[in-house]
Write an enzyme that holds these catalytic residues in place. Structure first.
Site: not given
Length: 703
Positions: A424, A447-449, A493
Site C-alpha cells: 500500500e 479496502f479502506a481498512d 473489510h
C-alpha cells in the site's frame, strides 16, 4: 558490478596511469569540497543565526555526493537526502541559494522559507529535476522509484521526447535502509527492472545509534536478497574511486540493464544536525578515526601526486572561502518571506470548475455504480495515453475483487493496467514520482481498512508537496478506495476512514453516492492536478444492499464531468412545507444519502437531502443555504460519530449559522466502536439505518 566482481579502489592504480577523469572535473570537485567545508565552519561560527533552524551539512560525504551530481544530466531526476548539500553544489546550486534556505528567506529557491535546509525542490532549465520530498529517512525511496517506474512506462509507450535515457538517482543514508518502505521500493525496482541508482551513504551512525546497534548487515549485503539488483561498493571518501564507480553504475542504468545499489562508506565529520551536536554523543577516539578519511585532503593529495601544485589548490581554496563569505553576507541581508503569503499553494488550481456534459443523455440505460466507475476509467485511459492504472488484483483477468477494473488489462495491456505486490505504501507513494515525470497514475487500495500502511506516503510525500515547493510540484494522483460496510464484511473489510483522511491537509477527498456522480467526479478527480482520494462505497457498487436502488442511475455521457467541491440536492422538500417551517435538511454523503431517502418516505415533502459528494473541499455555501432555508439540520454519516467529520461540521454550523437555527444541530453516525463486527445483526446494531434516521428526524420535528 557485483560482489563477485568487486571494484578496485582508484588508489590502487599505478601512479603513471591515472584514471580517466578530466582535470577540470577534479579541480572543480576540490573547490566545491573547500566550499562545503567552509560553509559548515561558518554555520558553526554563527550558531546564533545559522542554528535558528535545524540543519545538517555534508562534511565527510562531499566526495561521493560530488561524484554523483557531477555526472547527472539535465534530463535526469534526483531524490537527495537531507545531508546532500554537496550534491546540490555539484549540480550548480550556489552557496547563497542554500543559505537562503538555511535562514528561511523569501528567495530560498526551493520553498520560499517553508522547509528545512537541503530539502530541495527544483524545476530549473539546465538542471536535473528534484521533486519535493520529505525529510527522507527512507520514505523518499518510494517516490523516487515511482519516478523510475513512470519513466519506464512512458518509454514503453514511446511518450518520452528526444533520444535521451533519463535515470533516477535516489540518495539514502544507510540507517534508513532498514525502513520497510525502502524494501517495498526495491522490490518493485527489481520486479519491473526500473532505471534507478540507489546511492547509499554509510557513515555508521544513525543519530546517536551506531550501525552495530541498528543492523546485522549493511545496505550492500542487504540487497543481495533482491534478485535482479546489481550492487557495488565504492570508497565514499575518495572522489576518484567514487566518480569511477558511479560512472559505471550510471552507465549500467542508462543502458537499461536494471537497477543498481552503490554502497559508499563515508566518515561523519560534522554533527548529525545542528540540533544534535557531535560532542553530545561521540567520543574523541571516534571523531579522530572518522577524521582520517576526510575527503578533502585525500583529493588534495591525489591532485598533488598527479601534477597539480599547492599554489593551484590554495587559489581554489581562497576563491571558495571568498565566495562563501560573500554569499553568506548576501543571504543574511536578504528579506524574509511575506507573512501574507503563508497560506498560498495548498492546492494547485484546477481547470474543472463547472459541471459539463450530459448527465442523462437521450437513450441512456441505467447502470450500477461499479460499472459507471469502470466506464469512467476506461474513458480516461482511452483519451489519455499518459494515464495508467495499478493496484492489487486490478490487472490480469480478475479486474479487481469487485470487478471494478474488469476488462481494462485486456484492453490496454499490462504496461498500463497491472497488478502490484501487497504494498500500500508503494501504491500511494509511487504516484508522487509518476506525477513528477509526467505519468498520470490512477491507483487502488483494495479496502479502506488496508490504507494505513500507505498513510505515511499520503501525509509526508503527497499532501505537502505543492505547499512546500510553493506550487512547483503539485502531485496529480487519483487514489481509489472501496469503503464502508456492506452486510457481513467483518472488521477488516467494512471500515469508514474519511475523518482520518480529512485531517490530512493538501489532499482532496471525494465520496459519491450514485453512478452518475461517480462517473462525473472520477473525471474531475483525474484531471485535478492535486492528490484526490475517491472513496467508493462497496455497498452501493451493485445496488444489492436493500434500500440502495437509487445508486443505480442513467449513465452520463462520455464528456460528463462534475467539479469537486459542489454539493447536490438529492431530494427536495416541498415549497409549502418549507414556508410553513415544517422541513428539515439532512446533510450527508455516500450510504447516508440512501438511508435518508428511505427515511424521508415517512415525512413526505418535509425532508431535503444535500449530498455533499466532496468532503474536502466541501460546499459550505450550499450547507449554509440549507440551514437558512430549513432551520433544522441533521448531519448523517456511517462513521463512528465521536470526533468525526460529521461532528466537526455540526459544530461549524452551530457556530456560524446559530441565528438561523430553530433546533440544535443533530448528528447521527455509527456507534463508537473500534471495528464493524462480522455478524450481520451486530453490524446492523452498530450502524445507522433508515429507521434510526426516522427517529432523529422526528426528534427534530418535535423540537
Amino acid at each position: 558490478m557485483s560482489e563477485t566482481v568487486p571494484l578496485k579502489p582508484a588508489s590502487s592504480k599505478k601512479a603513471n596511469k591515472p584514471p580517466e577523469i578530466k582535470k577540470e572535473i577534479l579541480l572543480k570537485a576540490y573547490q566545491l569540497m573547500c566550499t562545503a567545508q567552509r560553509m559548515a565552519e561558518l554555520y558553526d561560527e554563527n550558531k546564533e543565526i545559522c542554528s535558528r533552524y535545524v540543519h545538517s551539512t555534508s562534511r565527510g560525504h562531499e566526495a561521493i555526493q560530488l561524484a554523483a551530481s557531477m555526472q547527472l544530466k539535465a534530463f535526469d531526476y534526483v531524490s537527495p537526502y537531507y545531508r546532500d548539500e554537496s550534491m546540490l553544489l555539484g549540480m550548480g546550486i550556489q552557496p547563497y541559494e542554500l543559505m537562503m534556505q538555511l535562514m528561511a528567506k523569501a528567495d530560498d529557491p526551493f520553498s520560499g522559507g517553508r522547509t528545512y535546509y537541503s530539502h530541495p525542490s527544483l524545476s530549473r532549465d539546465g538542471f536535473p529535476t528534484i521533486p519535493h520530498q520529505s525529510s527522507a529517512t527512507g520514505m523518499q525511496a518510494i517516490p523516487a522509484t515511482g519516478m523510475a517506474h513512470g519513466i519506464a512506462y512512458l518509454e514503453s509507450q514511446q511518450l518520452l521526447e528526444g533520444k535521451e535515457k533519463p535515470i533516477v538517482l535516489c540518495s539514502l543514508g544507510d540507517g534508513s535502509v532498514t525502513e520497510g518502505e525502502v524494501s517495498e521500493a526495491m522490490q518493485m525496482a527489481v520486479l519491473k527492472q526500473l532505471p534507478i541508482v540507489y546511492l547509499v551513504q554509510d557513515n555508521d551512525w544513525g543519530i546517536s545509534a551506531t550501525g552495530k546497534e541498528m543492523r546485522t548487515m549493511d545496505a550492500y549485503e542487504f540487497v543481495a536478497g533482491f534478485k535482479g539488483m546489481e550492487r557495488m561498493r565504492v570508497n565514499g571518501s575518495d572522489f576518484v574511486d567514487s566518480y569511477l564507480g558511479l560512472a559505471k553504475a550510471i552507465t549500467h542504468v542508462r543502458n537499461r540493464k536494471g537497477p543498481i545499489l552503490v554502497h559508499a562508506k563515508c566518515p561523519l565529520l560534522g554533527h548529525h544536525t545542528s540540533g544534535v551536536r557531535r560532542e553530545w554523543y561521540r567520543g574523541k577516539q571516534d571523531l579522530e578515526l572518522h577524521g582520517k578519511d576526510d575527503p578533502l585532503p585525500i583529493l588534495g593529495d591525489y591532485l598533488l601526486k598527479n601534477g597539480q601544485t599547492k599554489a593551484t589548490l590554495n587559489k581554489l581554496k581562497k576563491e571558495a572561502l571568498e565566495s562563501v563569505k560573500r554569499d553568506y553576507e548576501y543571504a543574511l541581508s536578504s528579506p524574509g518571506p511575506s507573512v501574507e503569503s503563508f497560506d498560498t499553494h495548498e492546492f494547485a488550481p484546477t481547470h474543472v470548475t463547472e459541471e459539463k456534459g450530459e448527465r442523462h443523455p437521450q437513450g441512456a440505460e441505467k447502470v450500477v455504480m461499479v460499472d459507471a466507475a469502470l466506464h469512467a476509467v476506461d474513458d480516461i485511459l482511452k483519451q489519455n495515453t499518459h494515464a495508467l492504472f495499478y493496484g492489487q488484483d486490478v490487472g490480469g483477468t480478475l479486474g479487481g475483487v469487485f470487478r471494478e477494473a474488469a476488462t481494462l488489462a485486456q484492453k490496454y495491456g499490462d504496461h498500463r493496467v497491472f497488478n502490484t505486490p501487497i504494498q500500500e505504501a508503494y501504491i500511494i507513494g509511487s504516484t508522487a514520482g509518476m506525477s513528477a515525470v509526467g505519468a498520470k497514475a490512477i491507483v487502488e487500495i483494495q479496502f479502506a481498512d488496508y490504507v494505513w500502511p500507505g498513510i505515511n506516503q499520503l501525509v509526508e510525500e503527497l499532501s505537502k508537496s505543492c505547499y512546500l515547493s510553493k506550487g512547483k510540484f503539485p502531485i496529480q494522483s487519483l487514489i481509489r478506495i472501496p469503503i464502508g460496510a456492506y452486510g457481513g464484511g467483518g472488521p477488516y473489510h467494512s471500515g469508514s476512514v474519511e475523518s482520518t483522511l480529512l485531517n490530512i491537509r493538501g489532499i482532496k477527498v471525494v465520496y459519491p453516492s450514485n453512478a452518475a456522480d461517480i462517473k462525473g467526479l472520477m473525471k474531475a478527480a483525474f484531471y485535478d492536478p492535486n492528490p484526490v482520494v475517491m472513496l467508493e462505497h462497496k455497498g452501493l457498487y451493485w445496488s444489492k444492499v436493500p434500500g440502495t436502488s437509487g445508486a443505480k442511475t442513467y449513465e452520463p455521457g462520455e464528456d460528463y464531468i462534475i467539479p469537486l467541491g459542489k454539493a447536490r440536492i438529492a431530494l427536495g422538500a416541498g415549497q409549502q412545507q418549507v414556508e410553513a417551517g415544517q422541513s428539515v435538511s439532512v446533510i450527508t454523503y455516500g450510504m447516508g444519502v440512501h438511508w435518508a431517502q428511505n427515511a424521508a418516505k415517512d415525512f413526505e415533502g418535509r425532508v431535503e437531502i444535500l449530498d455533499l459528494r466532496t468532503l474536502n473541499p466541501y460546499d459550505w455555501e450550499a450547507i449554509a443555504s440549507q440551514v437558512k432555508k430549513h432551520n433544522r439540520v441533521l448531519i448523517l454519516t456511517e462513521e463512528p460519530l465521536l470526533n468525526s467529520f460529521a461532528e466537526s461540521l455540526a459544530g461549524r454550523i452551530a457556530r456560524e449559522c446559530f441565528e438561523f437555527l430553530d433546533a440544535p444541530v443533530q448528528a447521527l453516525g455509527a456507534a463508537n466502536l473500534p471495528a464493524v463486527p462480522l455478524n450481520v445483526d451486530l453490524e446492523k446494531q452498530m450502524l445507522p439505518s433508515a429507521d434510526k434516521v426516522k427517529t432523529k428526524l422526528q426528534d427534530l420535528f418535535d423540537y
